[in-house]
Design a protein around this motif. Structure first.
Motif, PDB file in Angstrom:
ATOM      1  N   GLY A  10       5.926  13.878   1.223  1.00  0.00           N
ATOM      2  CA  GLY A  10       6.139  12.855   0.005  1.00  0.00           C
ATOM      3  C   GLY A  10       5.285  11.579   0.521  1.00  0.00           C
ATOM      4  O   GLY A  10       4.602  11.401   1.489  1.00  0.00           O
ATOM      5  N   SER A  11       5.729  10.467  -0.184  1.00  0.00           N
ATOM      6  CA  SER A  11       4.741   9.198  -0.256  1.00  0.00           C
ATOM      7  C   SER A  11       5.679   7.982  -0.398  1.00  0.00           C
ATOM      8  O   SER A  11       6.775   8.482  -1.262  1.00  0.00           O
ATOM      9  N   LEU A  12       5.416   6.949  -0.066  1.00  0.00           N
ATOM     10  CA  LEU A  12       6.237   5.626  -0.167  1.00  0.00           C
ATOM     11  C   LEU A  12       5.467   4.617  -0.178  1.00  0.00           C
ATOM     12  O   LEU A  12       4.263   4.527   0.340  1.00  0.00           O
ATOM     13  N   HIS A  13       5.768   3.321  -0.868  1.00  0.00           N
ATOM     14  CA  HIS A  13       5.292   2.151  -0.581  1.00  0.00           C
ATOM     15  C   HIS A  13       5.875   1.197   0.156  1.00  0.00           C
ATOM     16  O   HIS A  13       7.173   1.033   0.240  1.00  0.00           O
ATOM     17  N   ALA A  14       5.134   0.588   1.123  1.00  0.00           N
ATOM     18  CA  ALA A  14       5.769  -0.248   2.181  1.00  0.00           C
ATOM     19  C   ALA A  14       4.624  -1.308   2.679  1.00  0.00           C
ATOM     20  O   ALA A  14       3.623  -1.094   2.536  1.00  0.00           O
ATOM     21  N   ALA A  15       5.304  -2.313   3.140  1.00  0.00           N
ATOM     22  CA  ALA A  15       4.297  -3.633   3.350  1.00  0.00           C
ATOM     23  C   ALA A  15       3.426  -3.212   4.612  1.00  0.00           C
ATOM     24  O   ALA A  15       2.203  -3.681   4.683  1.00  0.00           O
ATOM     25  N   ASP A  16       3.953  -2.593   5.520  1.00  0.00           N
ATOM     26  CA  ASP A  16       3.104  -2.319   6.949  1.00  0.00           C
ATOM     27  C   ASP A  16       3.751  -0.953   7.512  1.00  0.00           C
ATOM     28  O   ASP A  16       4.880  -0.326   7.147  1.00  0.00           O
ATOM     29  N   ALA A  17       2.998  -0.521   8.527  1.00  0.00           N
ATOM     30  CA  ALA A  17       3.398   0.752   9.153  1.00  0.00           C
ATOM     31  C   ALA A  17       4.625   0.921   9.768  1.00  0.00           C
ATOM     32  O   ALA A  17       5.384   1.639   9.505  1.00  0.00           O
ATOM     33  N   ALA A  18       5.300  -0.298  10.513  1.00  0.00           N
ATOM     34  CA  ALA A  18       6.567  -0.161  10.959  1.00  0.00           C
ATOM     35  C   ALA A  18       7.308  -0.032   9.829  1.00  0.00           C
ATOM     36  O   ALA A  18       8.667   0.868  10.087  1.00  0.00           O
ATOM     37  N   GLN A  19       7.479  -0.752   8.786  1.00  0.00           N
ATOM     38  CA  GLN A  19       8.256  -0.612   7.562  1.00  0.00           C
ATOM     39  C   GLN A  19       8.204   0.516   7.117  1.00  0.00           C
ATOM     40  O   GLN A  19       9.432   1.036   6.580  1.00  0.00           O
ATOM     41  N   ALA A  20       6.843   1.249   7.006  1.00  0.00           N
ATOM     42  CA  ALA A  20       6.864   2.792   6.222  1.00  0.00           C
ATOM     43  C   ALA A  20       7.767   3.754   7.168  1.00  0.00           C
ATOM     44  O   ALA A  20       8.107   4.608   6.640  1.00  0.00           O
ATOM     45  N   PRO A  39       0.665  -1.320  -0.082  1.00  0.00           N
ATOM     46  CA  PRO A  39      -0.068   0.042   0.035  1.00  0.00           C
ATOM     47  C   PRO A  39       0.864   1.221  -0.001  1.00  0.00           C
ATOM     48  O   PRO A  39       2.154   1.187   0.495  1.00  0.00           O
ATOM     49  N   LEU A  40       0.169   2.296  -0.425  1.00  0.00           N
ATOM     50  CA  LEU A  40       0.756   3.596  -0.304  1.00  0.00           C
ATOM     51  C   LEU A  40       0.800   4.547   1.019  1.00  0.00           C
ATOM     52  O   LEU A  40      -0.464   4.427   1.598  1.00  0.00           O
ATOM     53  N   TRP A  41       1.736   5.192   1.193  1.00  0.00           N
ATOM     54  CA  TRP A  41       1.764   5.625   2.586  1.00  0.00           C
ATOM     55  C   TRP A  41       2.139   7.089   2.354  1.00  0.00           C
ATOM     56  O   TRP A  41       3.059   7.632   1.510  1.00  0.00           O
ATOM     57  N   GLU A  42       1.677   8.185   3.164  1.00  0.00           N
ATOM     58  CA  GLU A  42       1.761   9.434   3.149  1.00  0.00           C
ATOM     59  C   GLU A  42       2.616   9.887   4.389  1.00  0.00           C
ATOM     60  O   GLU A  42       2.588   9.155   5.311  1.00  0.00           O
TER      61      GLU A  42
END
Lengths: 109, 298
Positions: free
Chosen positions: A39-49, A21-24
């Motif tokens: 900015g934004s990025l793609h990550a598997a979960d919140a901790a990784q984001a 998913p995309l995270w802001e």
């Protein structure tokens, strides 16, 4: 998926790369009070984001605090509605307190 | 393994130069290895993460090399002491090509393979062992596994060195601990994600660990320089260090659903200057520009 020899754990597996998913990302600078969107990025979960945001967006000492929010949690105004949402306030200076002269006897309000 | 030594009553204690070079060489070699992912990372964020971590490591190396230069400016012509059984006799000294002036750069760029004191684990390429002529793509699992095995050592090690009798080294340790803590967090996170991931990622991570684990035996065999360091009161409790490392490992491997491989076989001796075939190529790439133009200024 876990291997056949281990019991199926209740932890959900992270989504495959194509489905991350995309995270802001919002970062607060040392002097700032608010977190600014950077900015934004793609990550598997919140901790990784959070960890990725640290690597990507705070390389040059941009900040001391990071918030990450899933993009789908954000509701944004429609750019087509810009006219009806924001233009009415633009030409009504009487909405600002500074428009009014305060008698000196009143002092500061 | 040595027990904790009391701080000697000598006013100023300094860690032996060879031990500082060992720590510095570890950092510069791993920094150089991780930098190979720059521009080739599996995803953009990891490309940046590895570049960041390489810069951290190179920064640590700089601090340590600078400390060596400060303490042993005459390291120039004398070769660093090798154990008597060392088969390699280093030629010249790191400053020989720089007009006799010892600097951080001469230590990094003008020493040759036998003079480097890093663990062999850190100079290995990013893939499993291959036949001499074979080539391979870089394997991210190998990178992560190696970073994890090293960071899990360095976090307790820097934490202990913060209390070192050598105040300069203690200062460097305090700074490096923060960086190493992040490196540990990053590699542990990926170790768990890849280990407890798909069948393919699990298999690759398991095989990377099996390849790398025997190289960690070198951490626990005391070389002459480490005995010297302990004797000088640098203050490392190796038994505690190993216990901490094992605890970190067992915790992470359990969460990653990985099996801890056996740690047996040949014990590498990179920290005595006897390196694998890979360090030569790594140094050739790292040093070629500096050696082609010795003494060049930006």
């Amino acid at each position: 998926m876990t291997t056949a020899s281990t019991p199926d754990t209740t932890v959900t597996t992270p989504p495959a790369l194509k489905e991350w998913p995309l995270w802001e990302v919002f970062v607060r600078s040392k002097q700032g009070l608010e977190h600014k969107h950077c900015g934004s990025l793609h990550a598997a979960d919140a901790a990784q984001a959070l960890v990725m945001a640290r690597d990507v967006y705070t390389r040059r000492q941009e900040g001391v605090s990071i918030w990450v929010v899933p993009s789908k949690a954000i509701t944004a105004s429609n750019p087509d509605d810009k006219g009806e949402l924001f233009d009415p306030a633009a030409d009504k200076i009487y909405r600002h307190p500074t428009f009014y002269d305060i008698p000196e006897e009143v002092g500061h309000m | 393994m040595n027990a904790v030594l009391e701080t000697p009553t000598v006013a100023t204690v300094t860690a032996p130069t060879s031990y500082l070079l060992h720590l510095a060489d570890n950092a510069v070699v791993l920094g150089q290895r991780n930098a190979e992912w720059c521009g080739h990372g599996p995803i953009l964020e990891e490309d940046l993460a590895l570049a960041n971590m390489s810069l951290d490591l190179i920064g640590q190396a700089r601090l340590l090399y600078a400390l060596v230069v400060k303490r042993a400016p005459t390291l120039a012509a004398d070769a660093p002491a090798l154990p008597p059984e060392g088969a390699f006799a280093p030629w010249g000294g790191p400053a020989a090509l720089n007009g006799g002036q010892l600097t951080e750069d001469t230590l990094a760029y003008f020493r040759d393979v036998p003079q480097f004191r890093n663990y062999t684990l850190l100079e290995l390429p990013h893939h499993n062992a291959l036949v001499g002529y074979a080539k391979s793509d870089m394997d991210y699992a190998t990178t992560i596994a190696r970073n994890f095995l090293y960071s899990a050592l360095m976090v307790p090690l820097w934490a202990q060195l913060q209390g070192s009798a050598d105040s300069d080294l203690a200062g460097i340790a305090a700074k490096s601990l923060k960086e190493a803590s992040y490196h540990l967090r990053h590699s542990r996170d990926w170790l768990v994600k890849l280990g407890d991931g798909t069948d393919e990622s699990h298999a690759r991570m398991q095989s990377a660990l099996e390849h790398l684990m025997p190289y960690t035996q070198e951490f626990w065999t005391q070389s002459a320089l480490e005995k010297e360091a302990s004797a000088a009161g640098v203050g490392l409790d190796w038994a505690q260090l190993q216990a901490d490392w094992n605890a970190l490992l067992d915790d992470a491997l359990a969460e990653a659903t990985l099996q801890r491989p056996a740690s047996t076989g040949y014990v590498t001796q990179g920290k005595t200057g006897l390196h694998s075939e890979h360090l030569g190529f790594l140094l050739a790439e790292m040093q070629s520009l500096a050696r082609a133009h010795p003494g060049a200024q930006w």
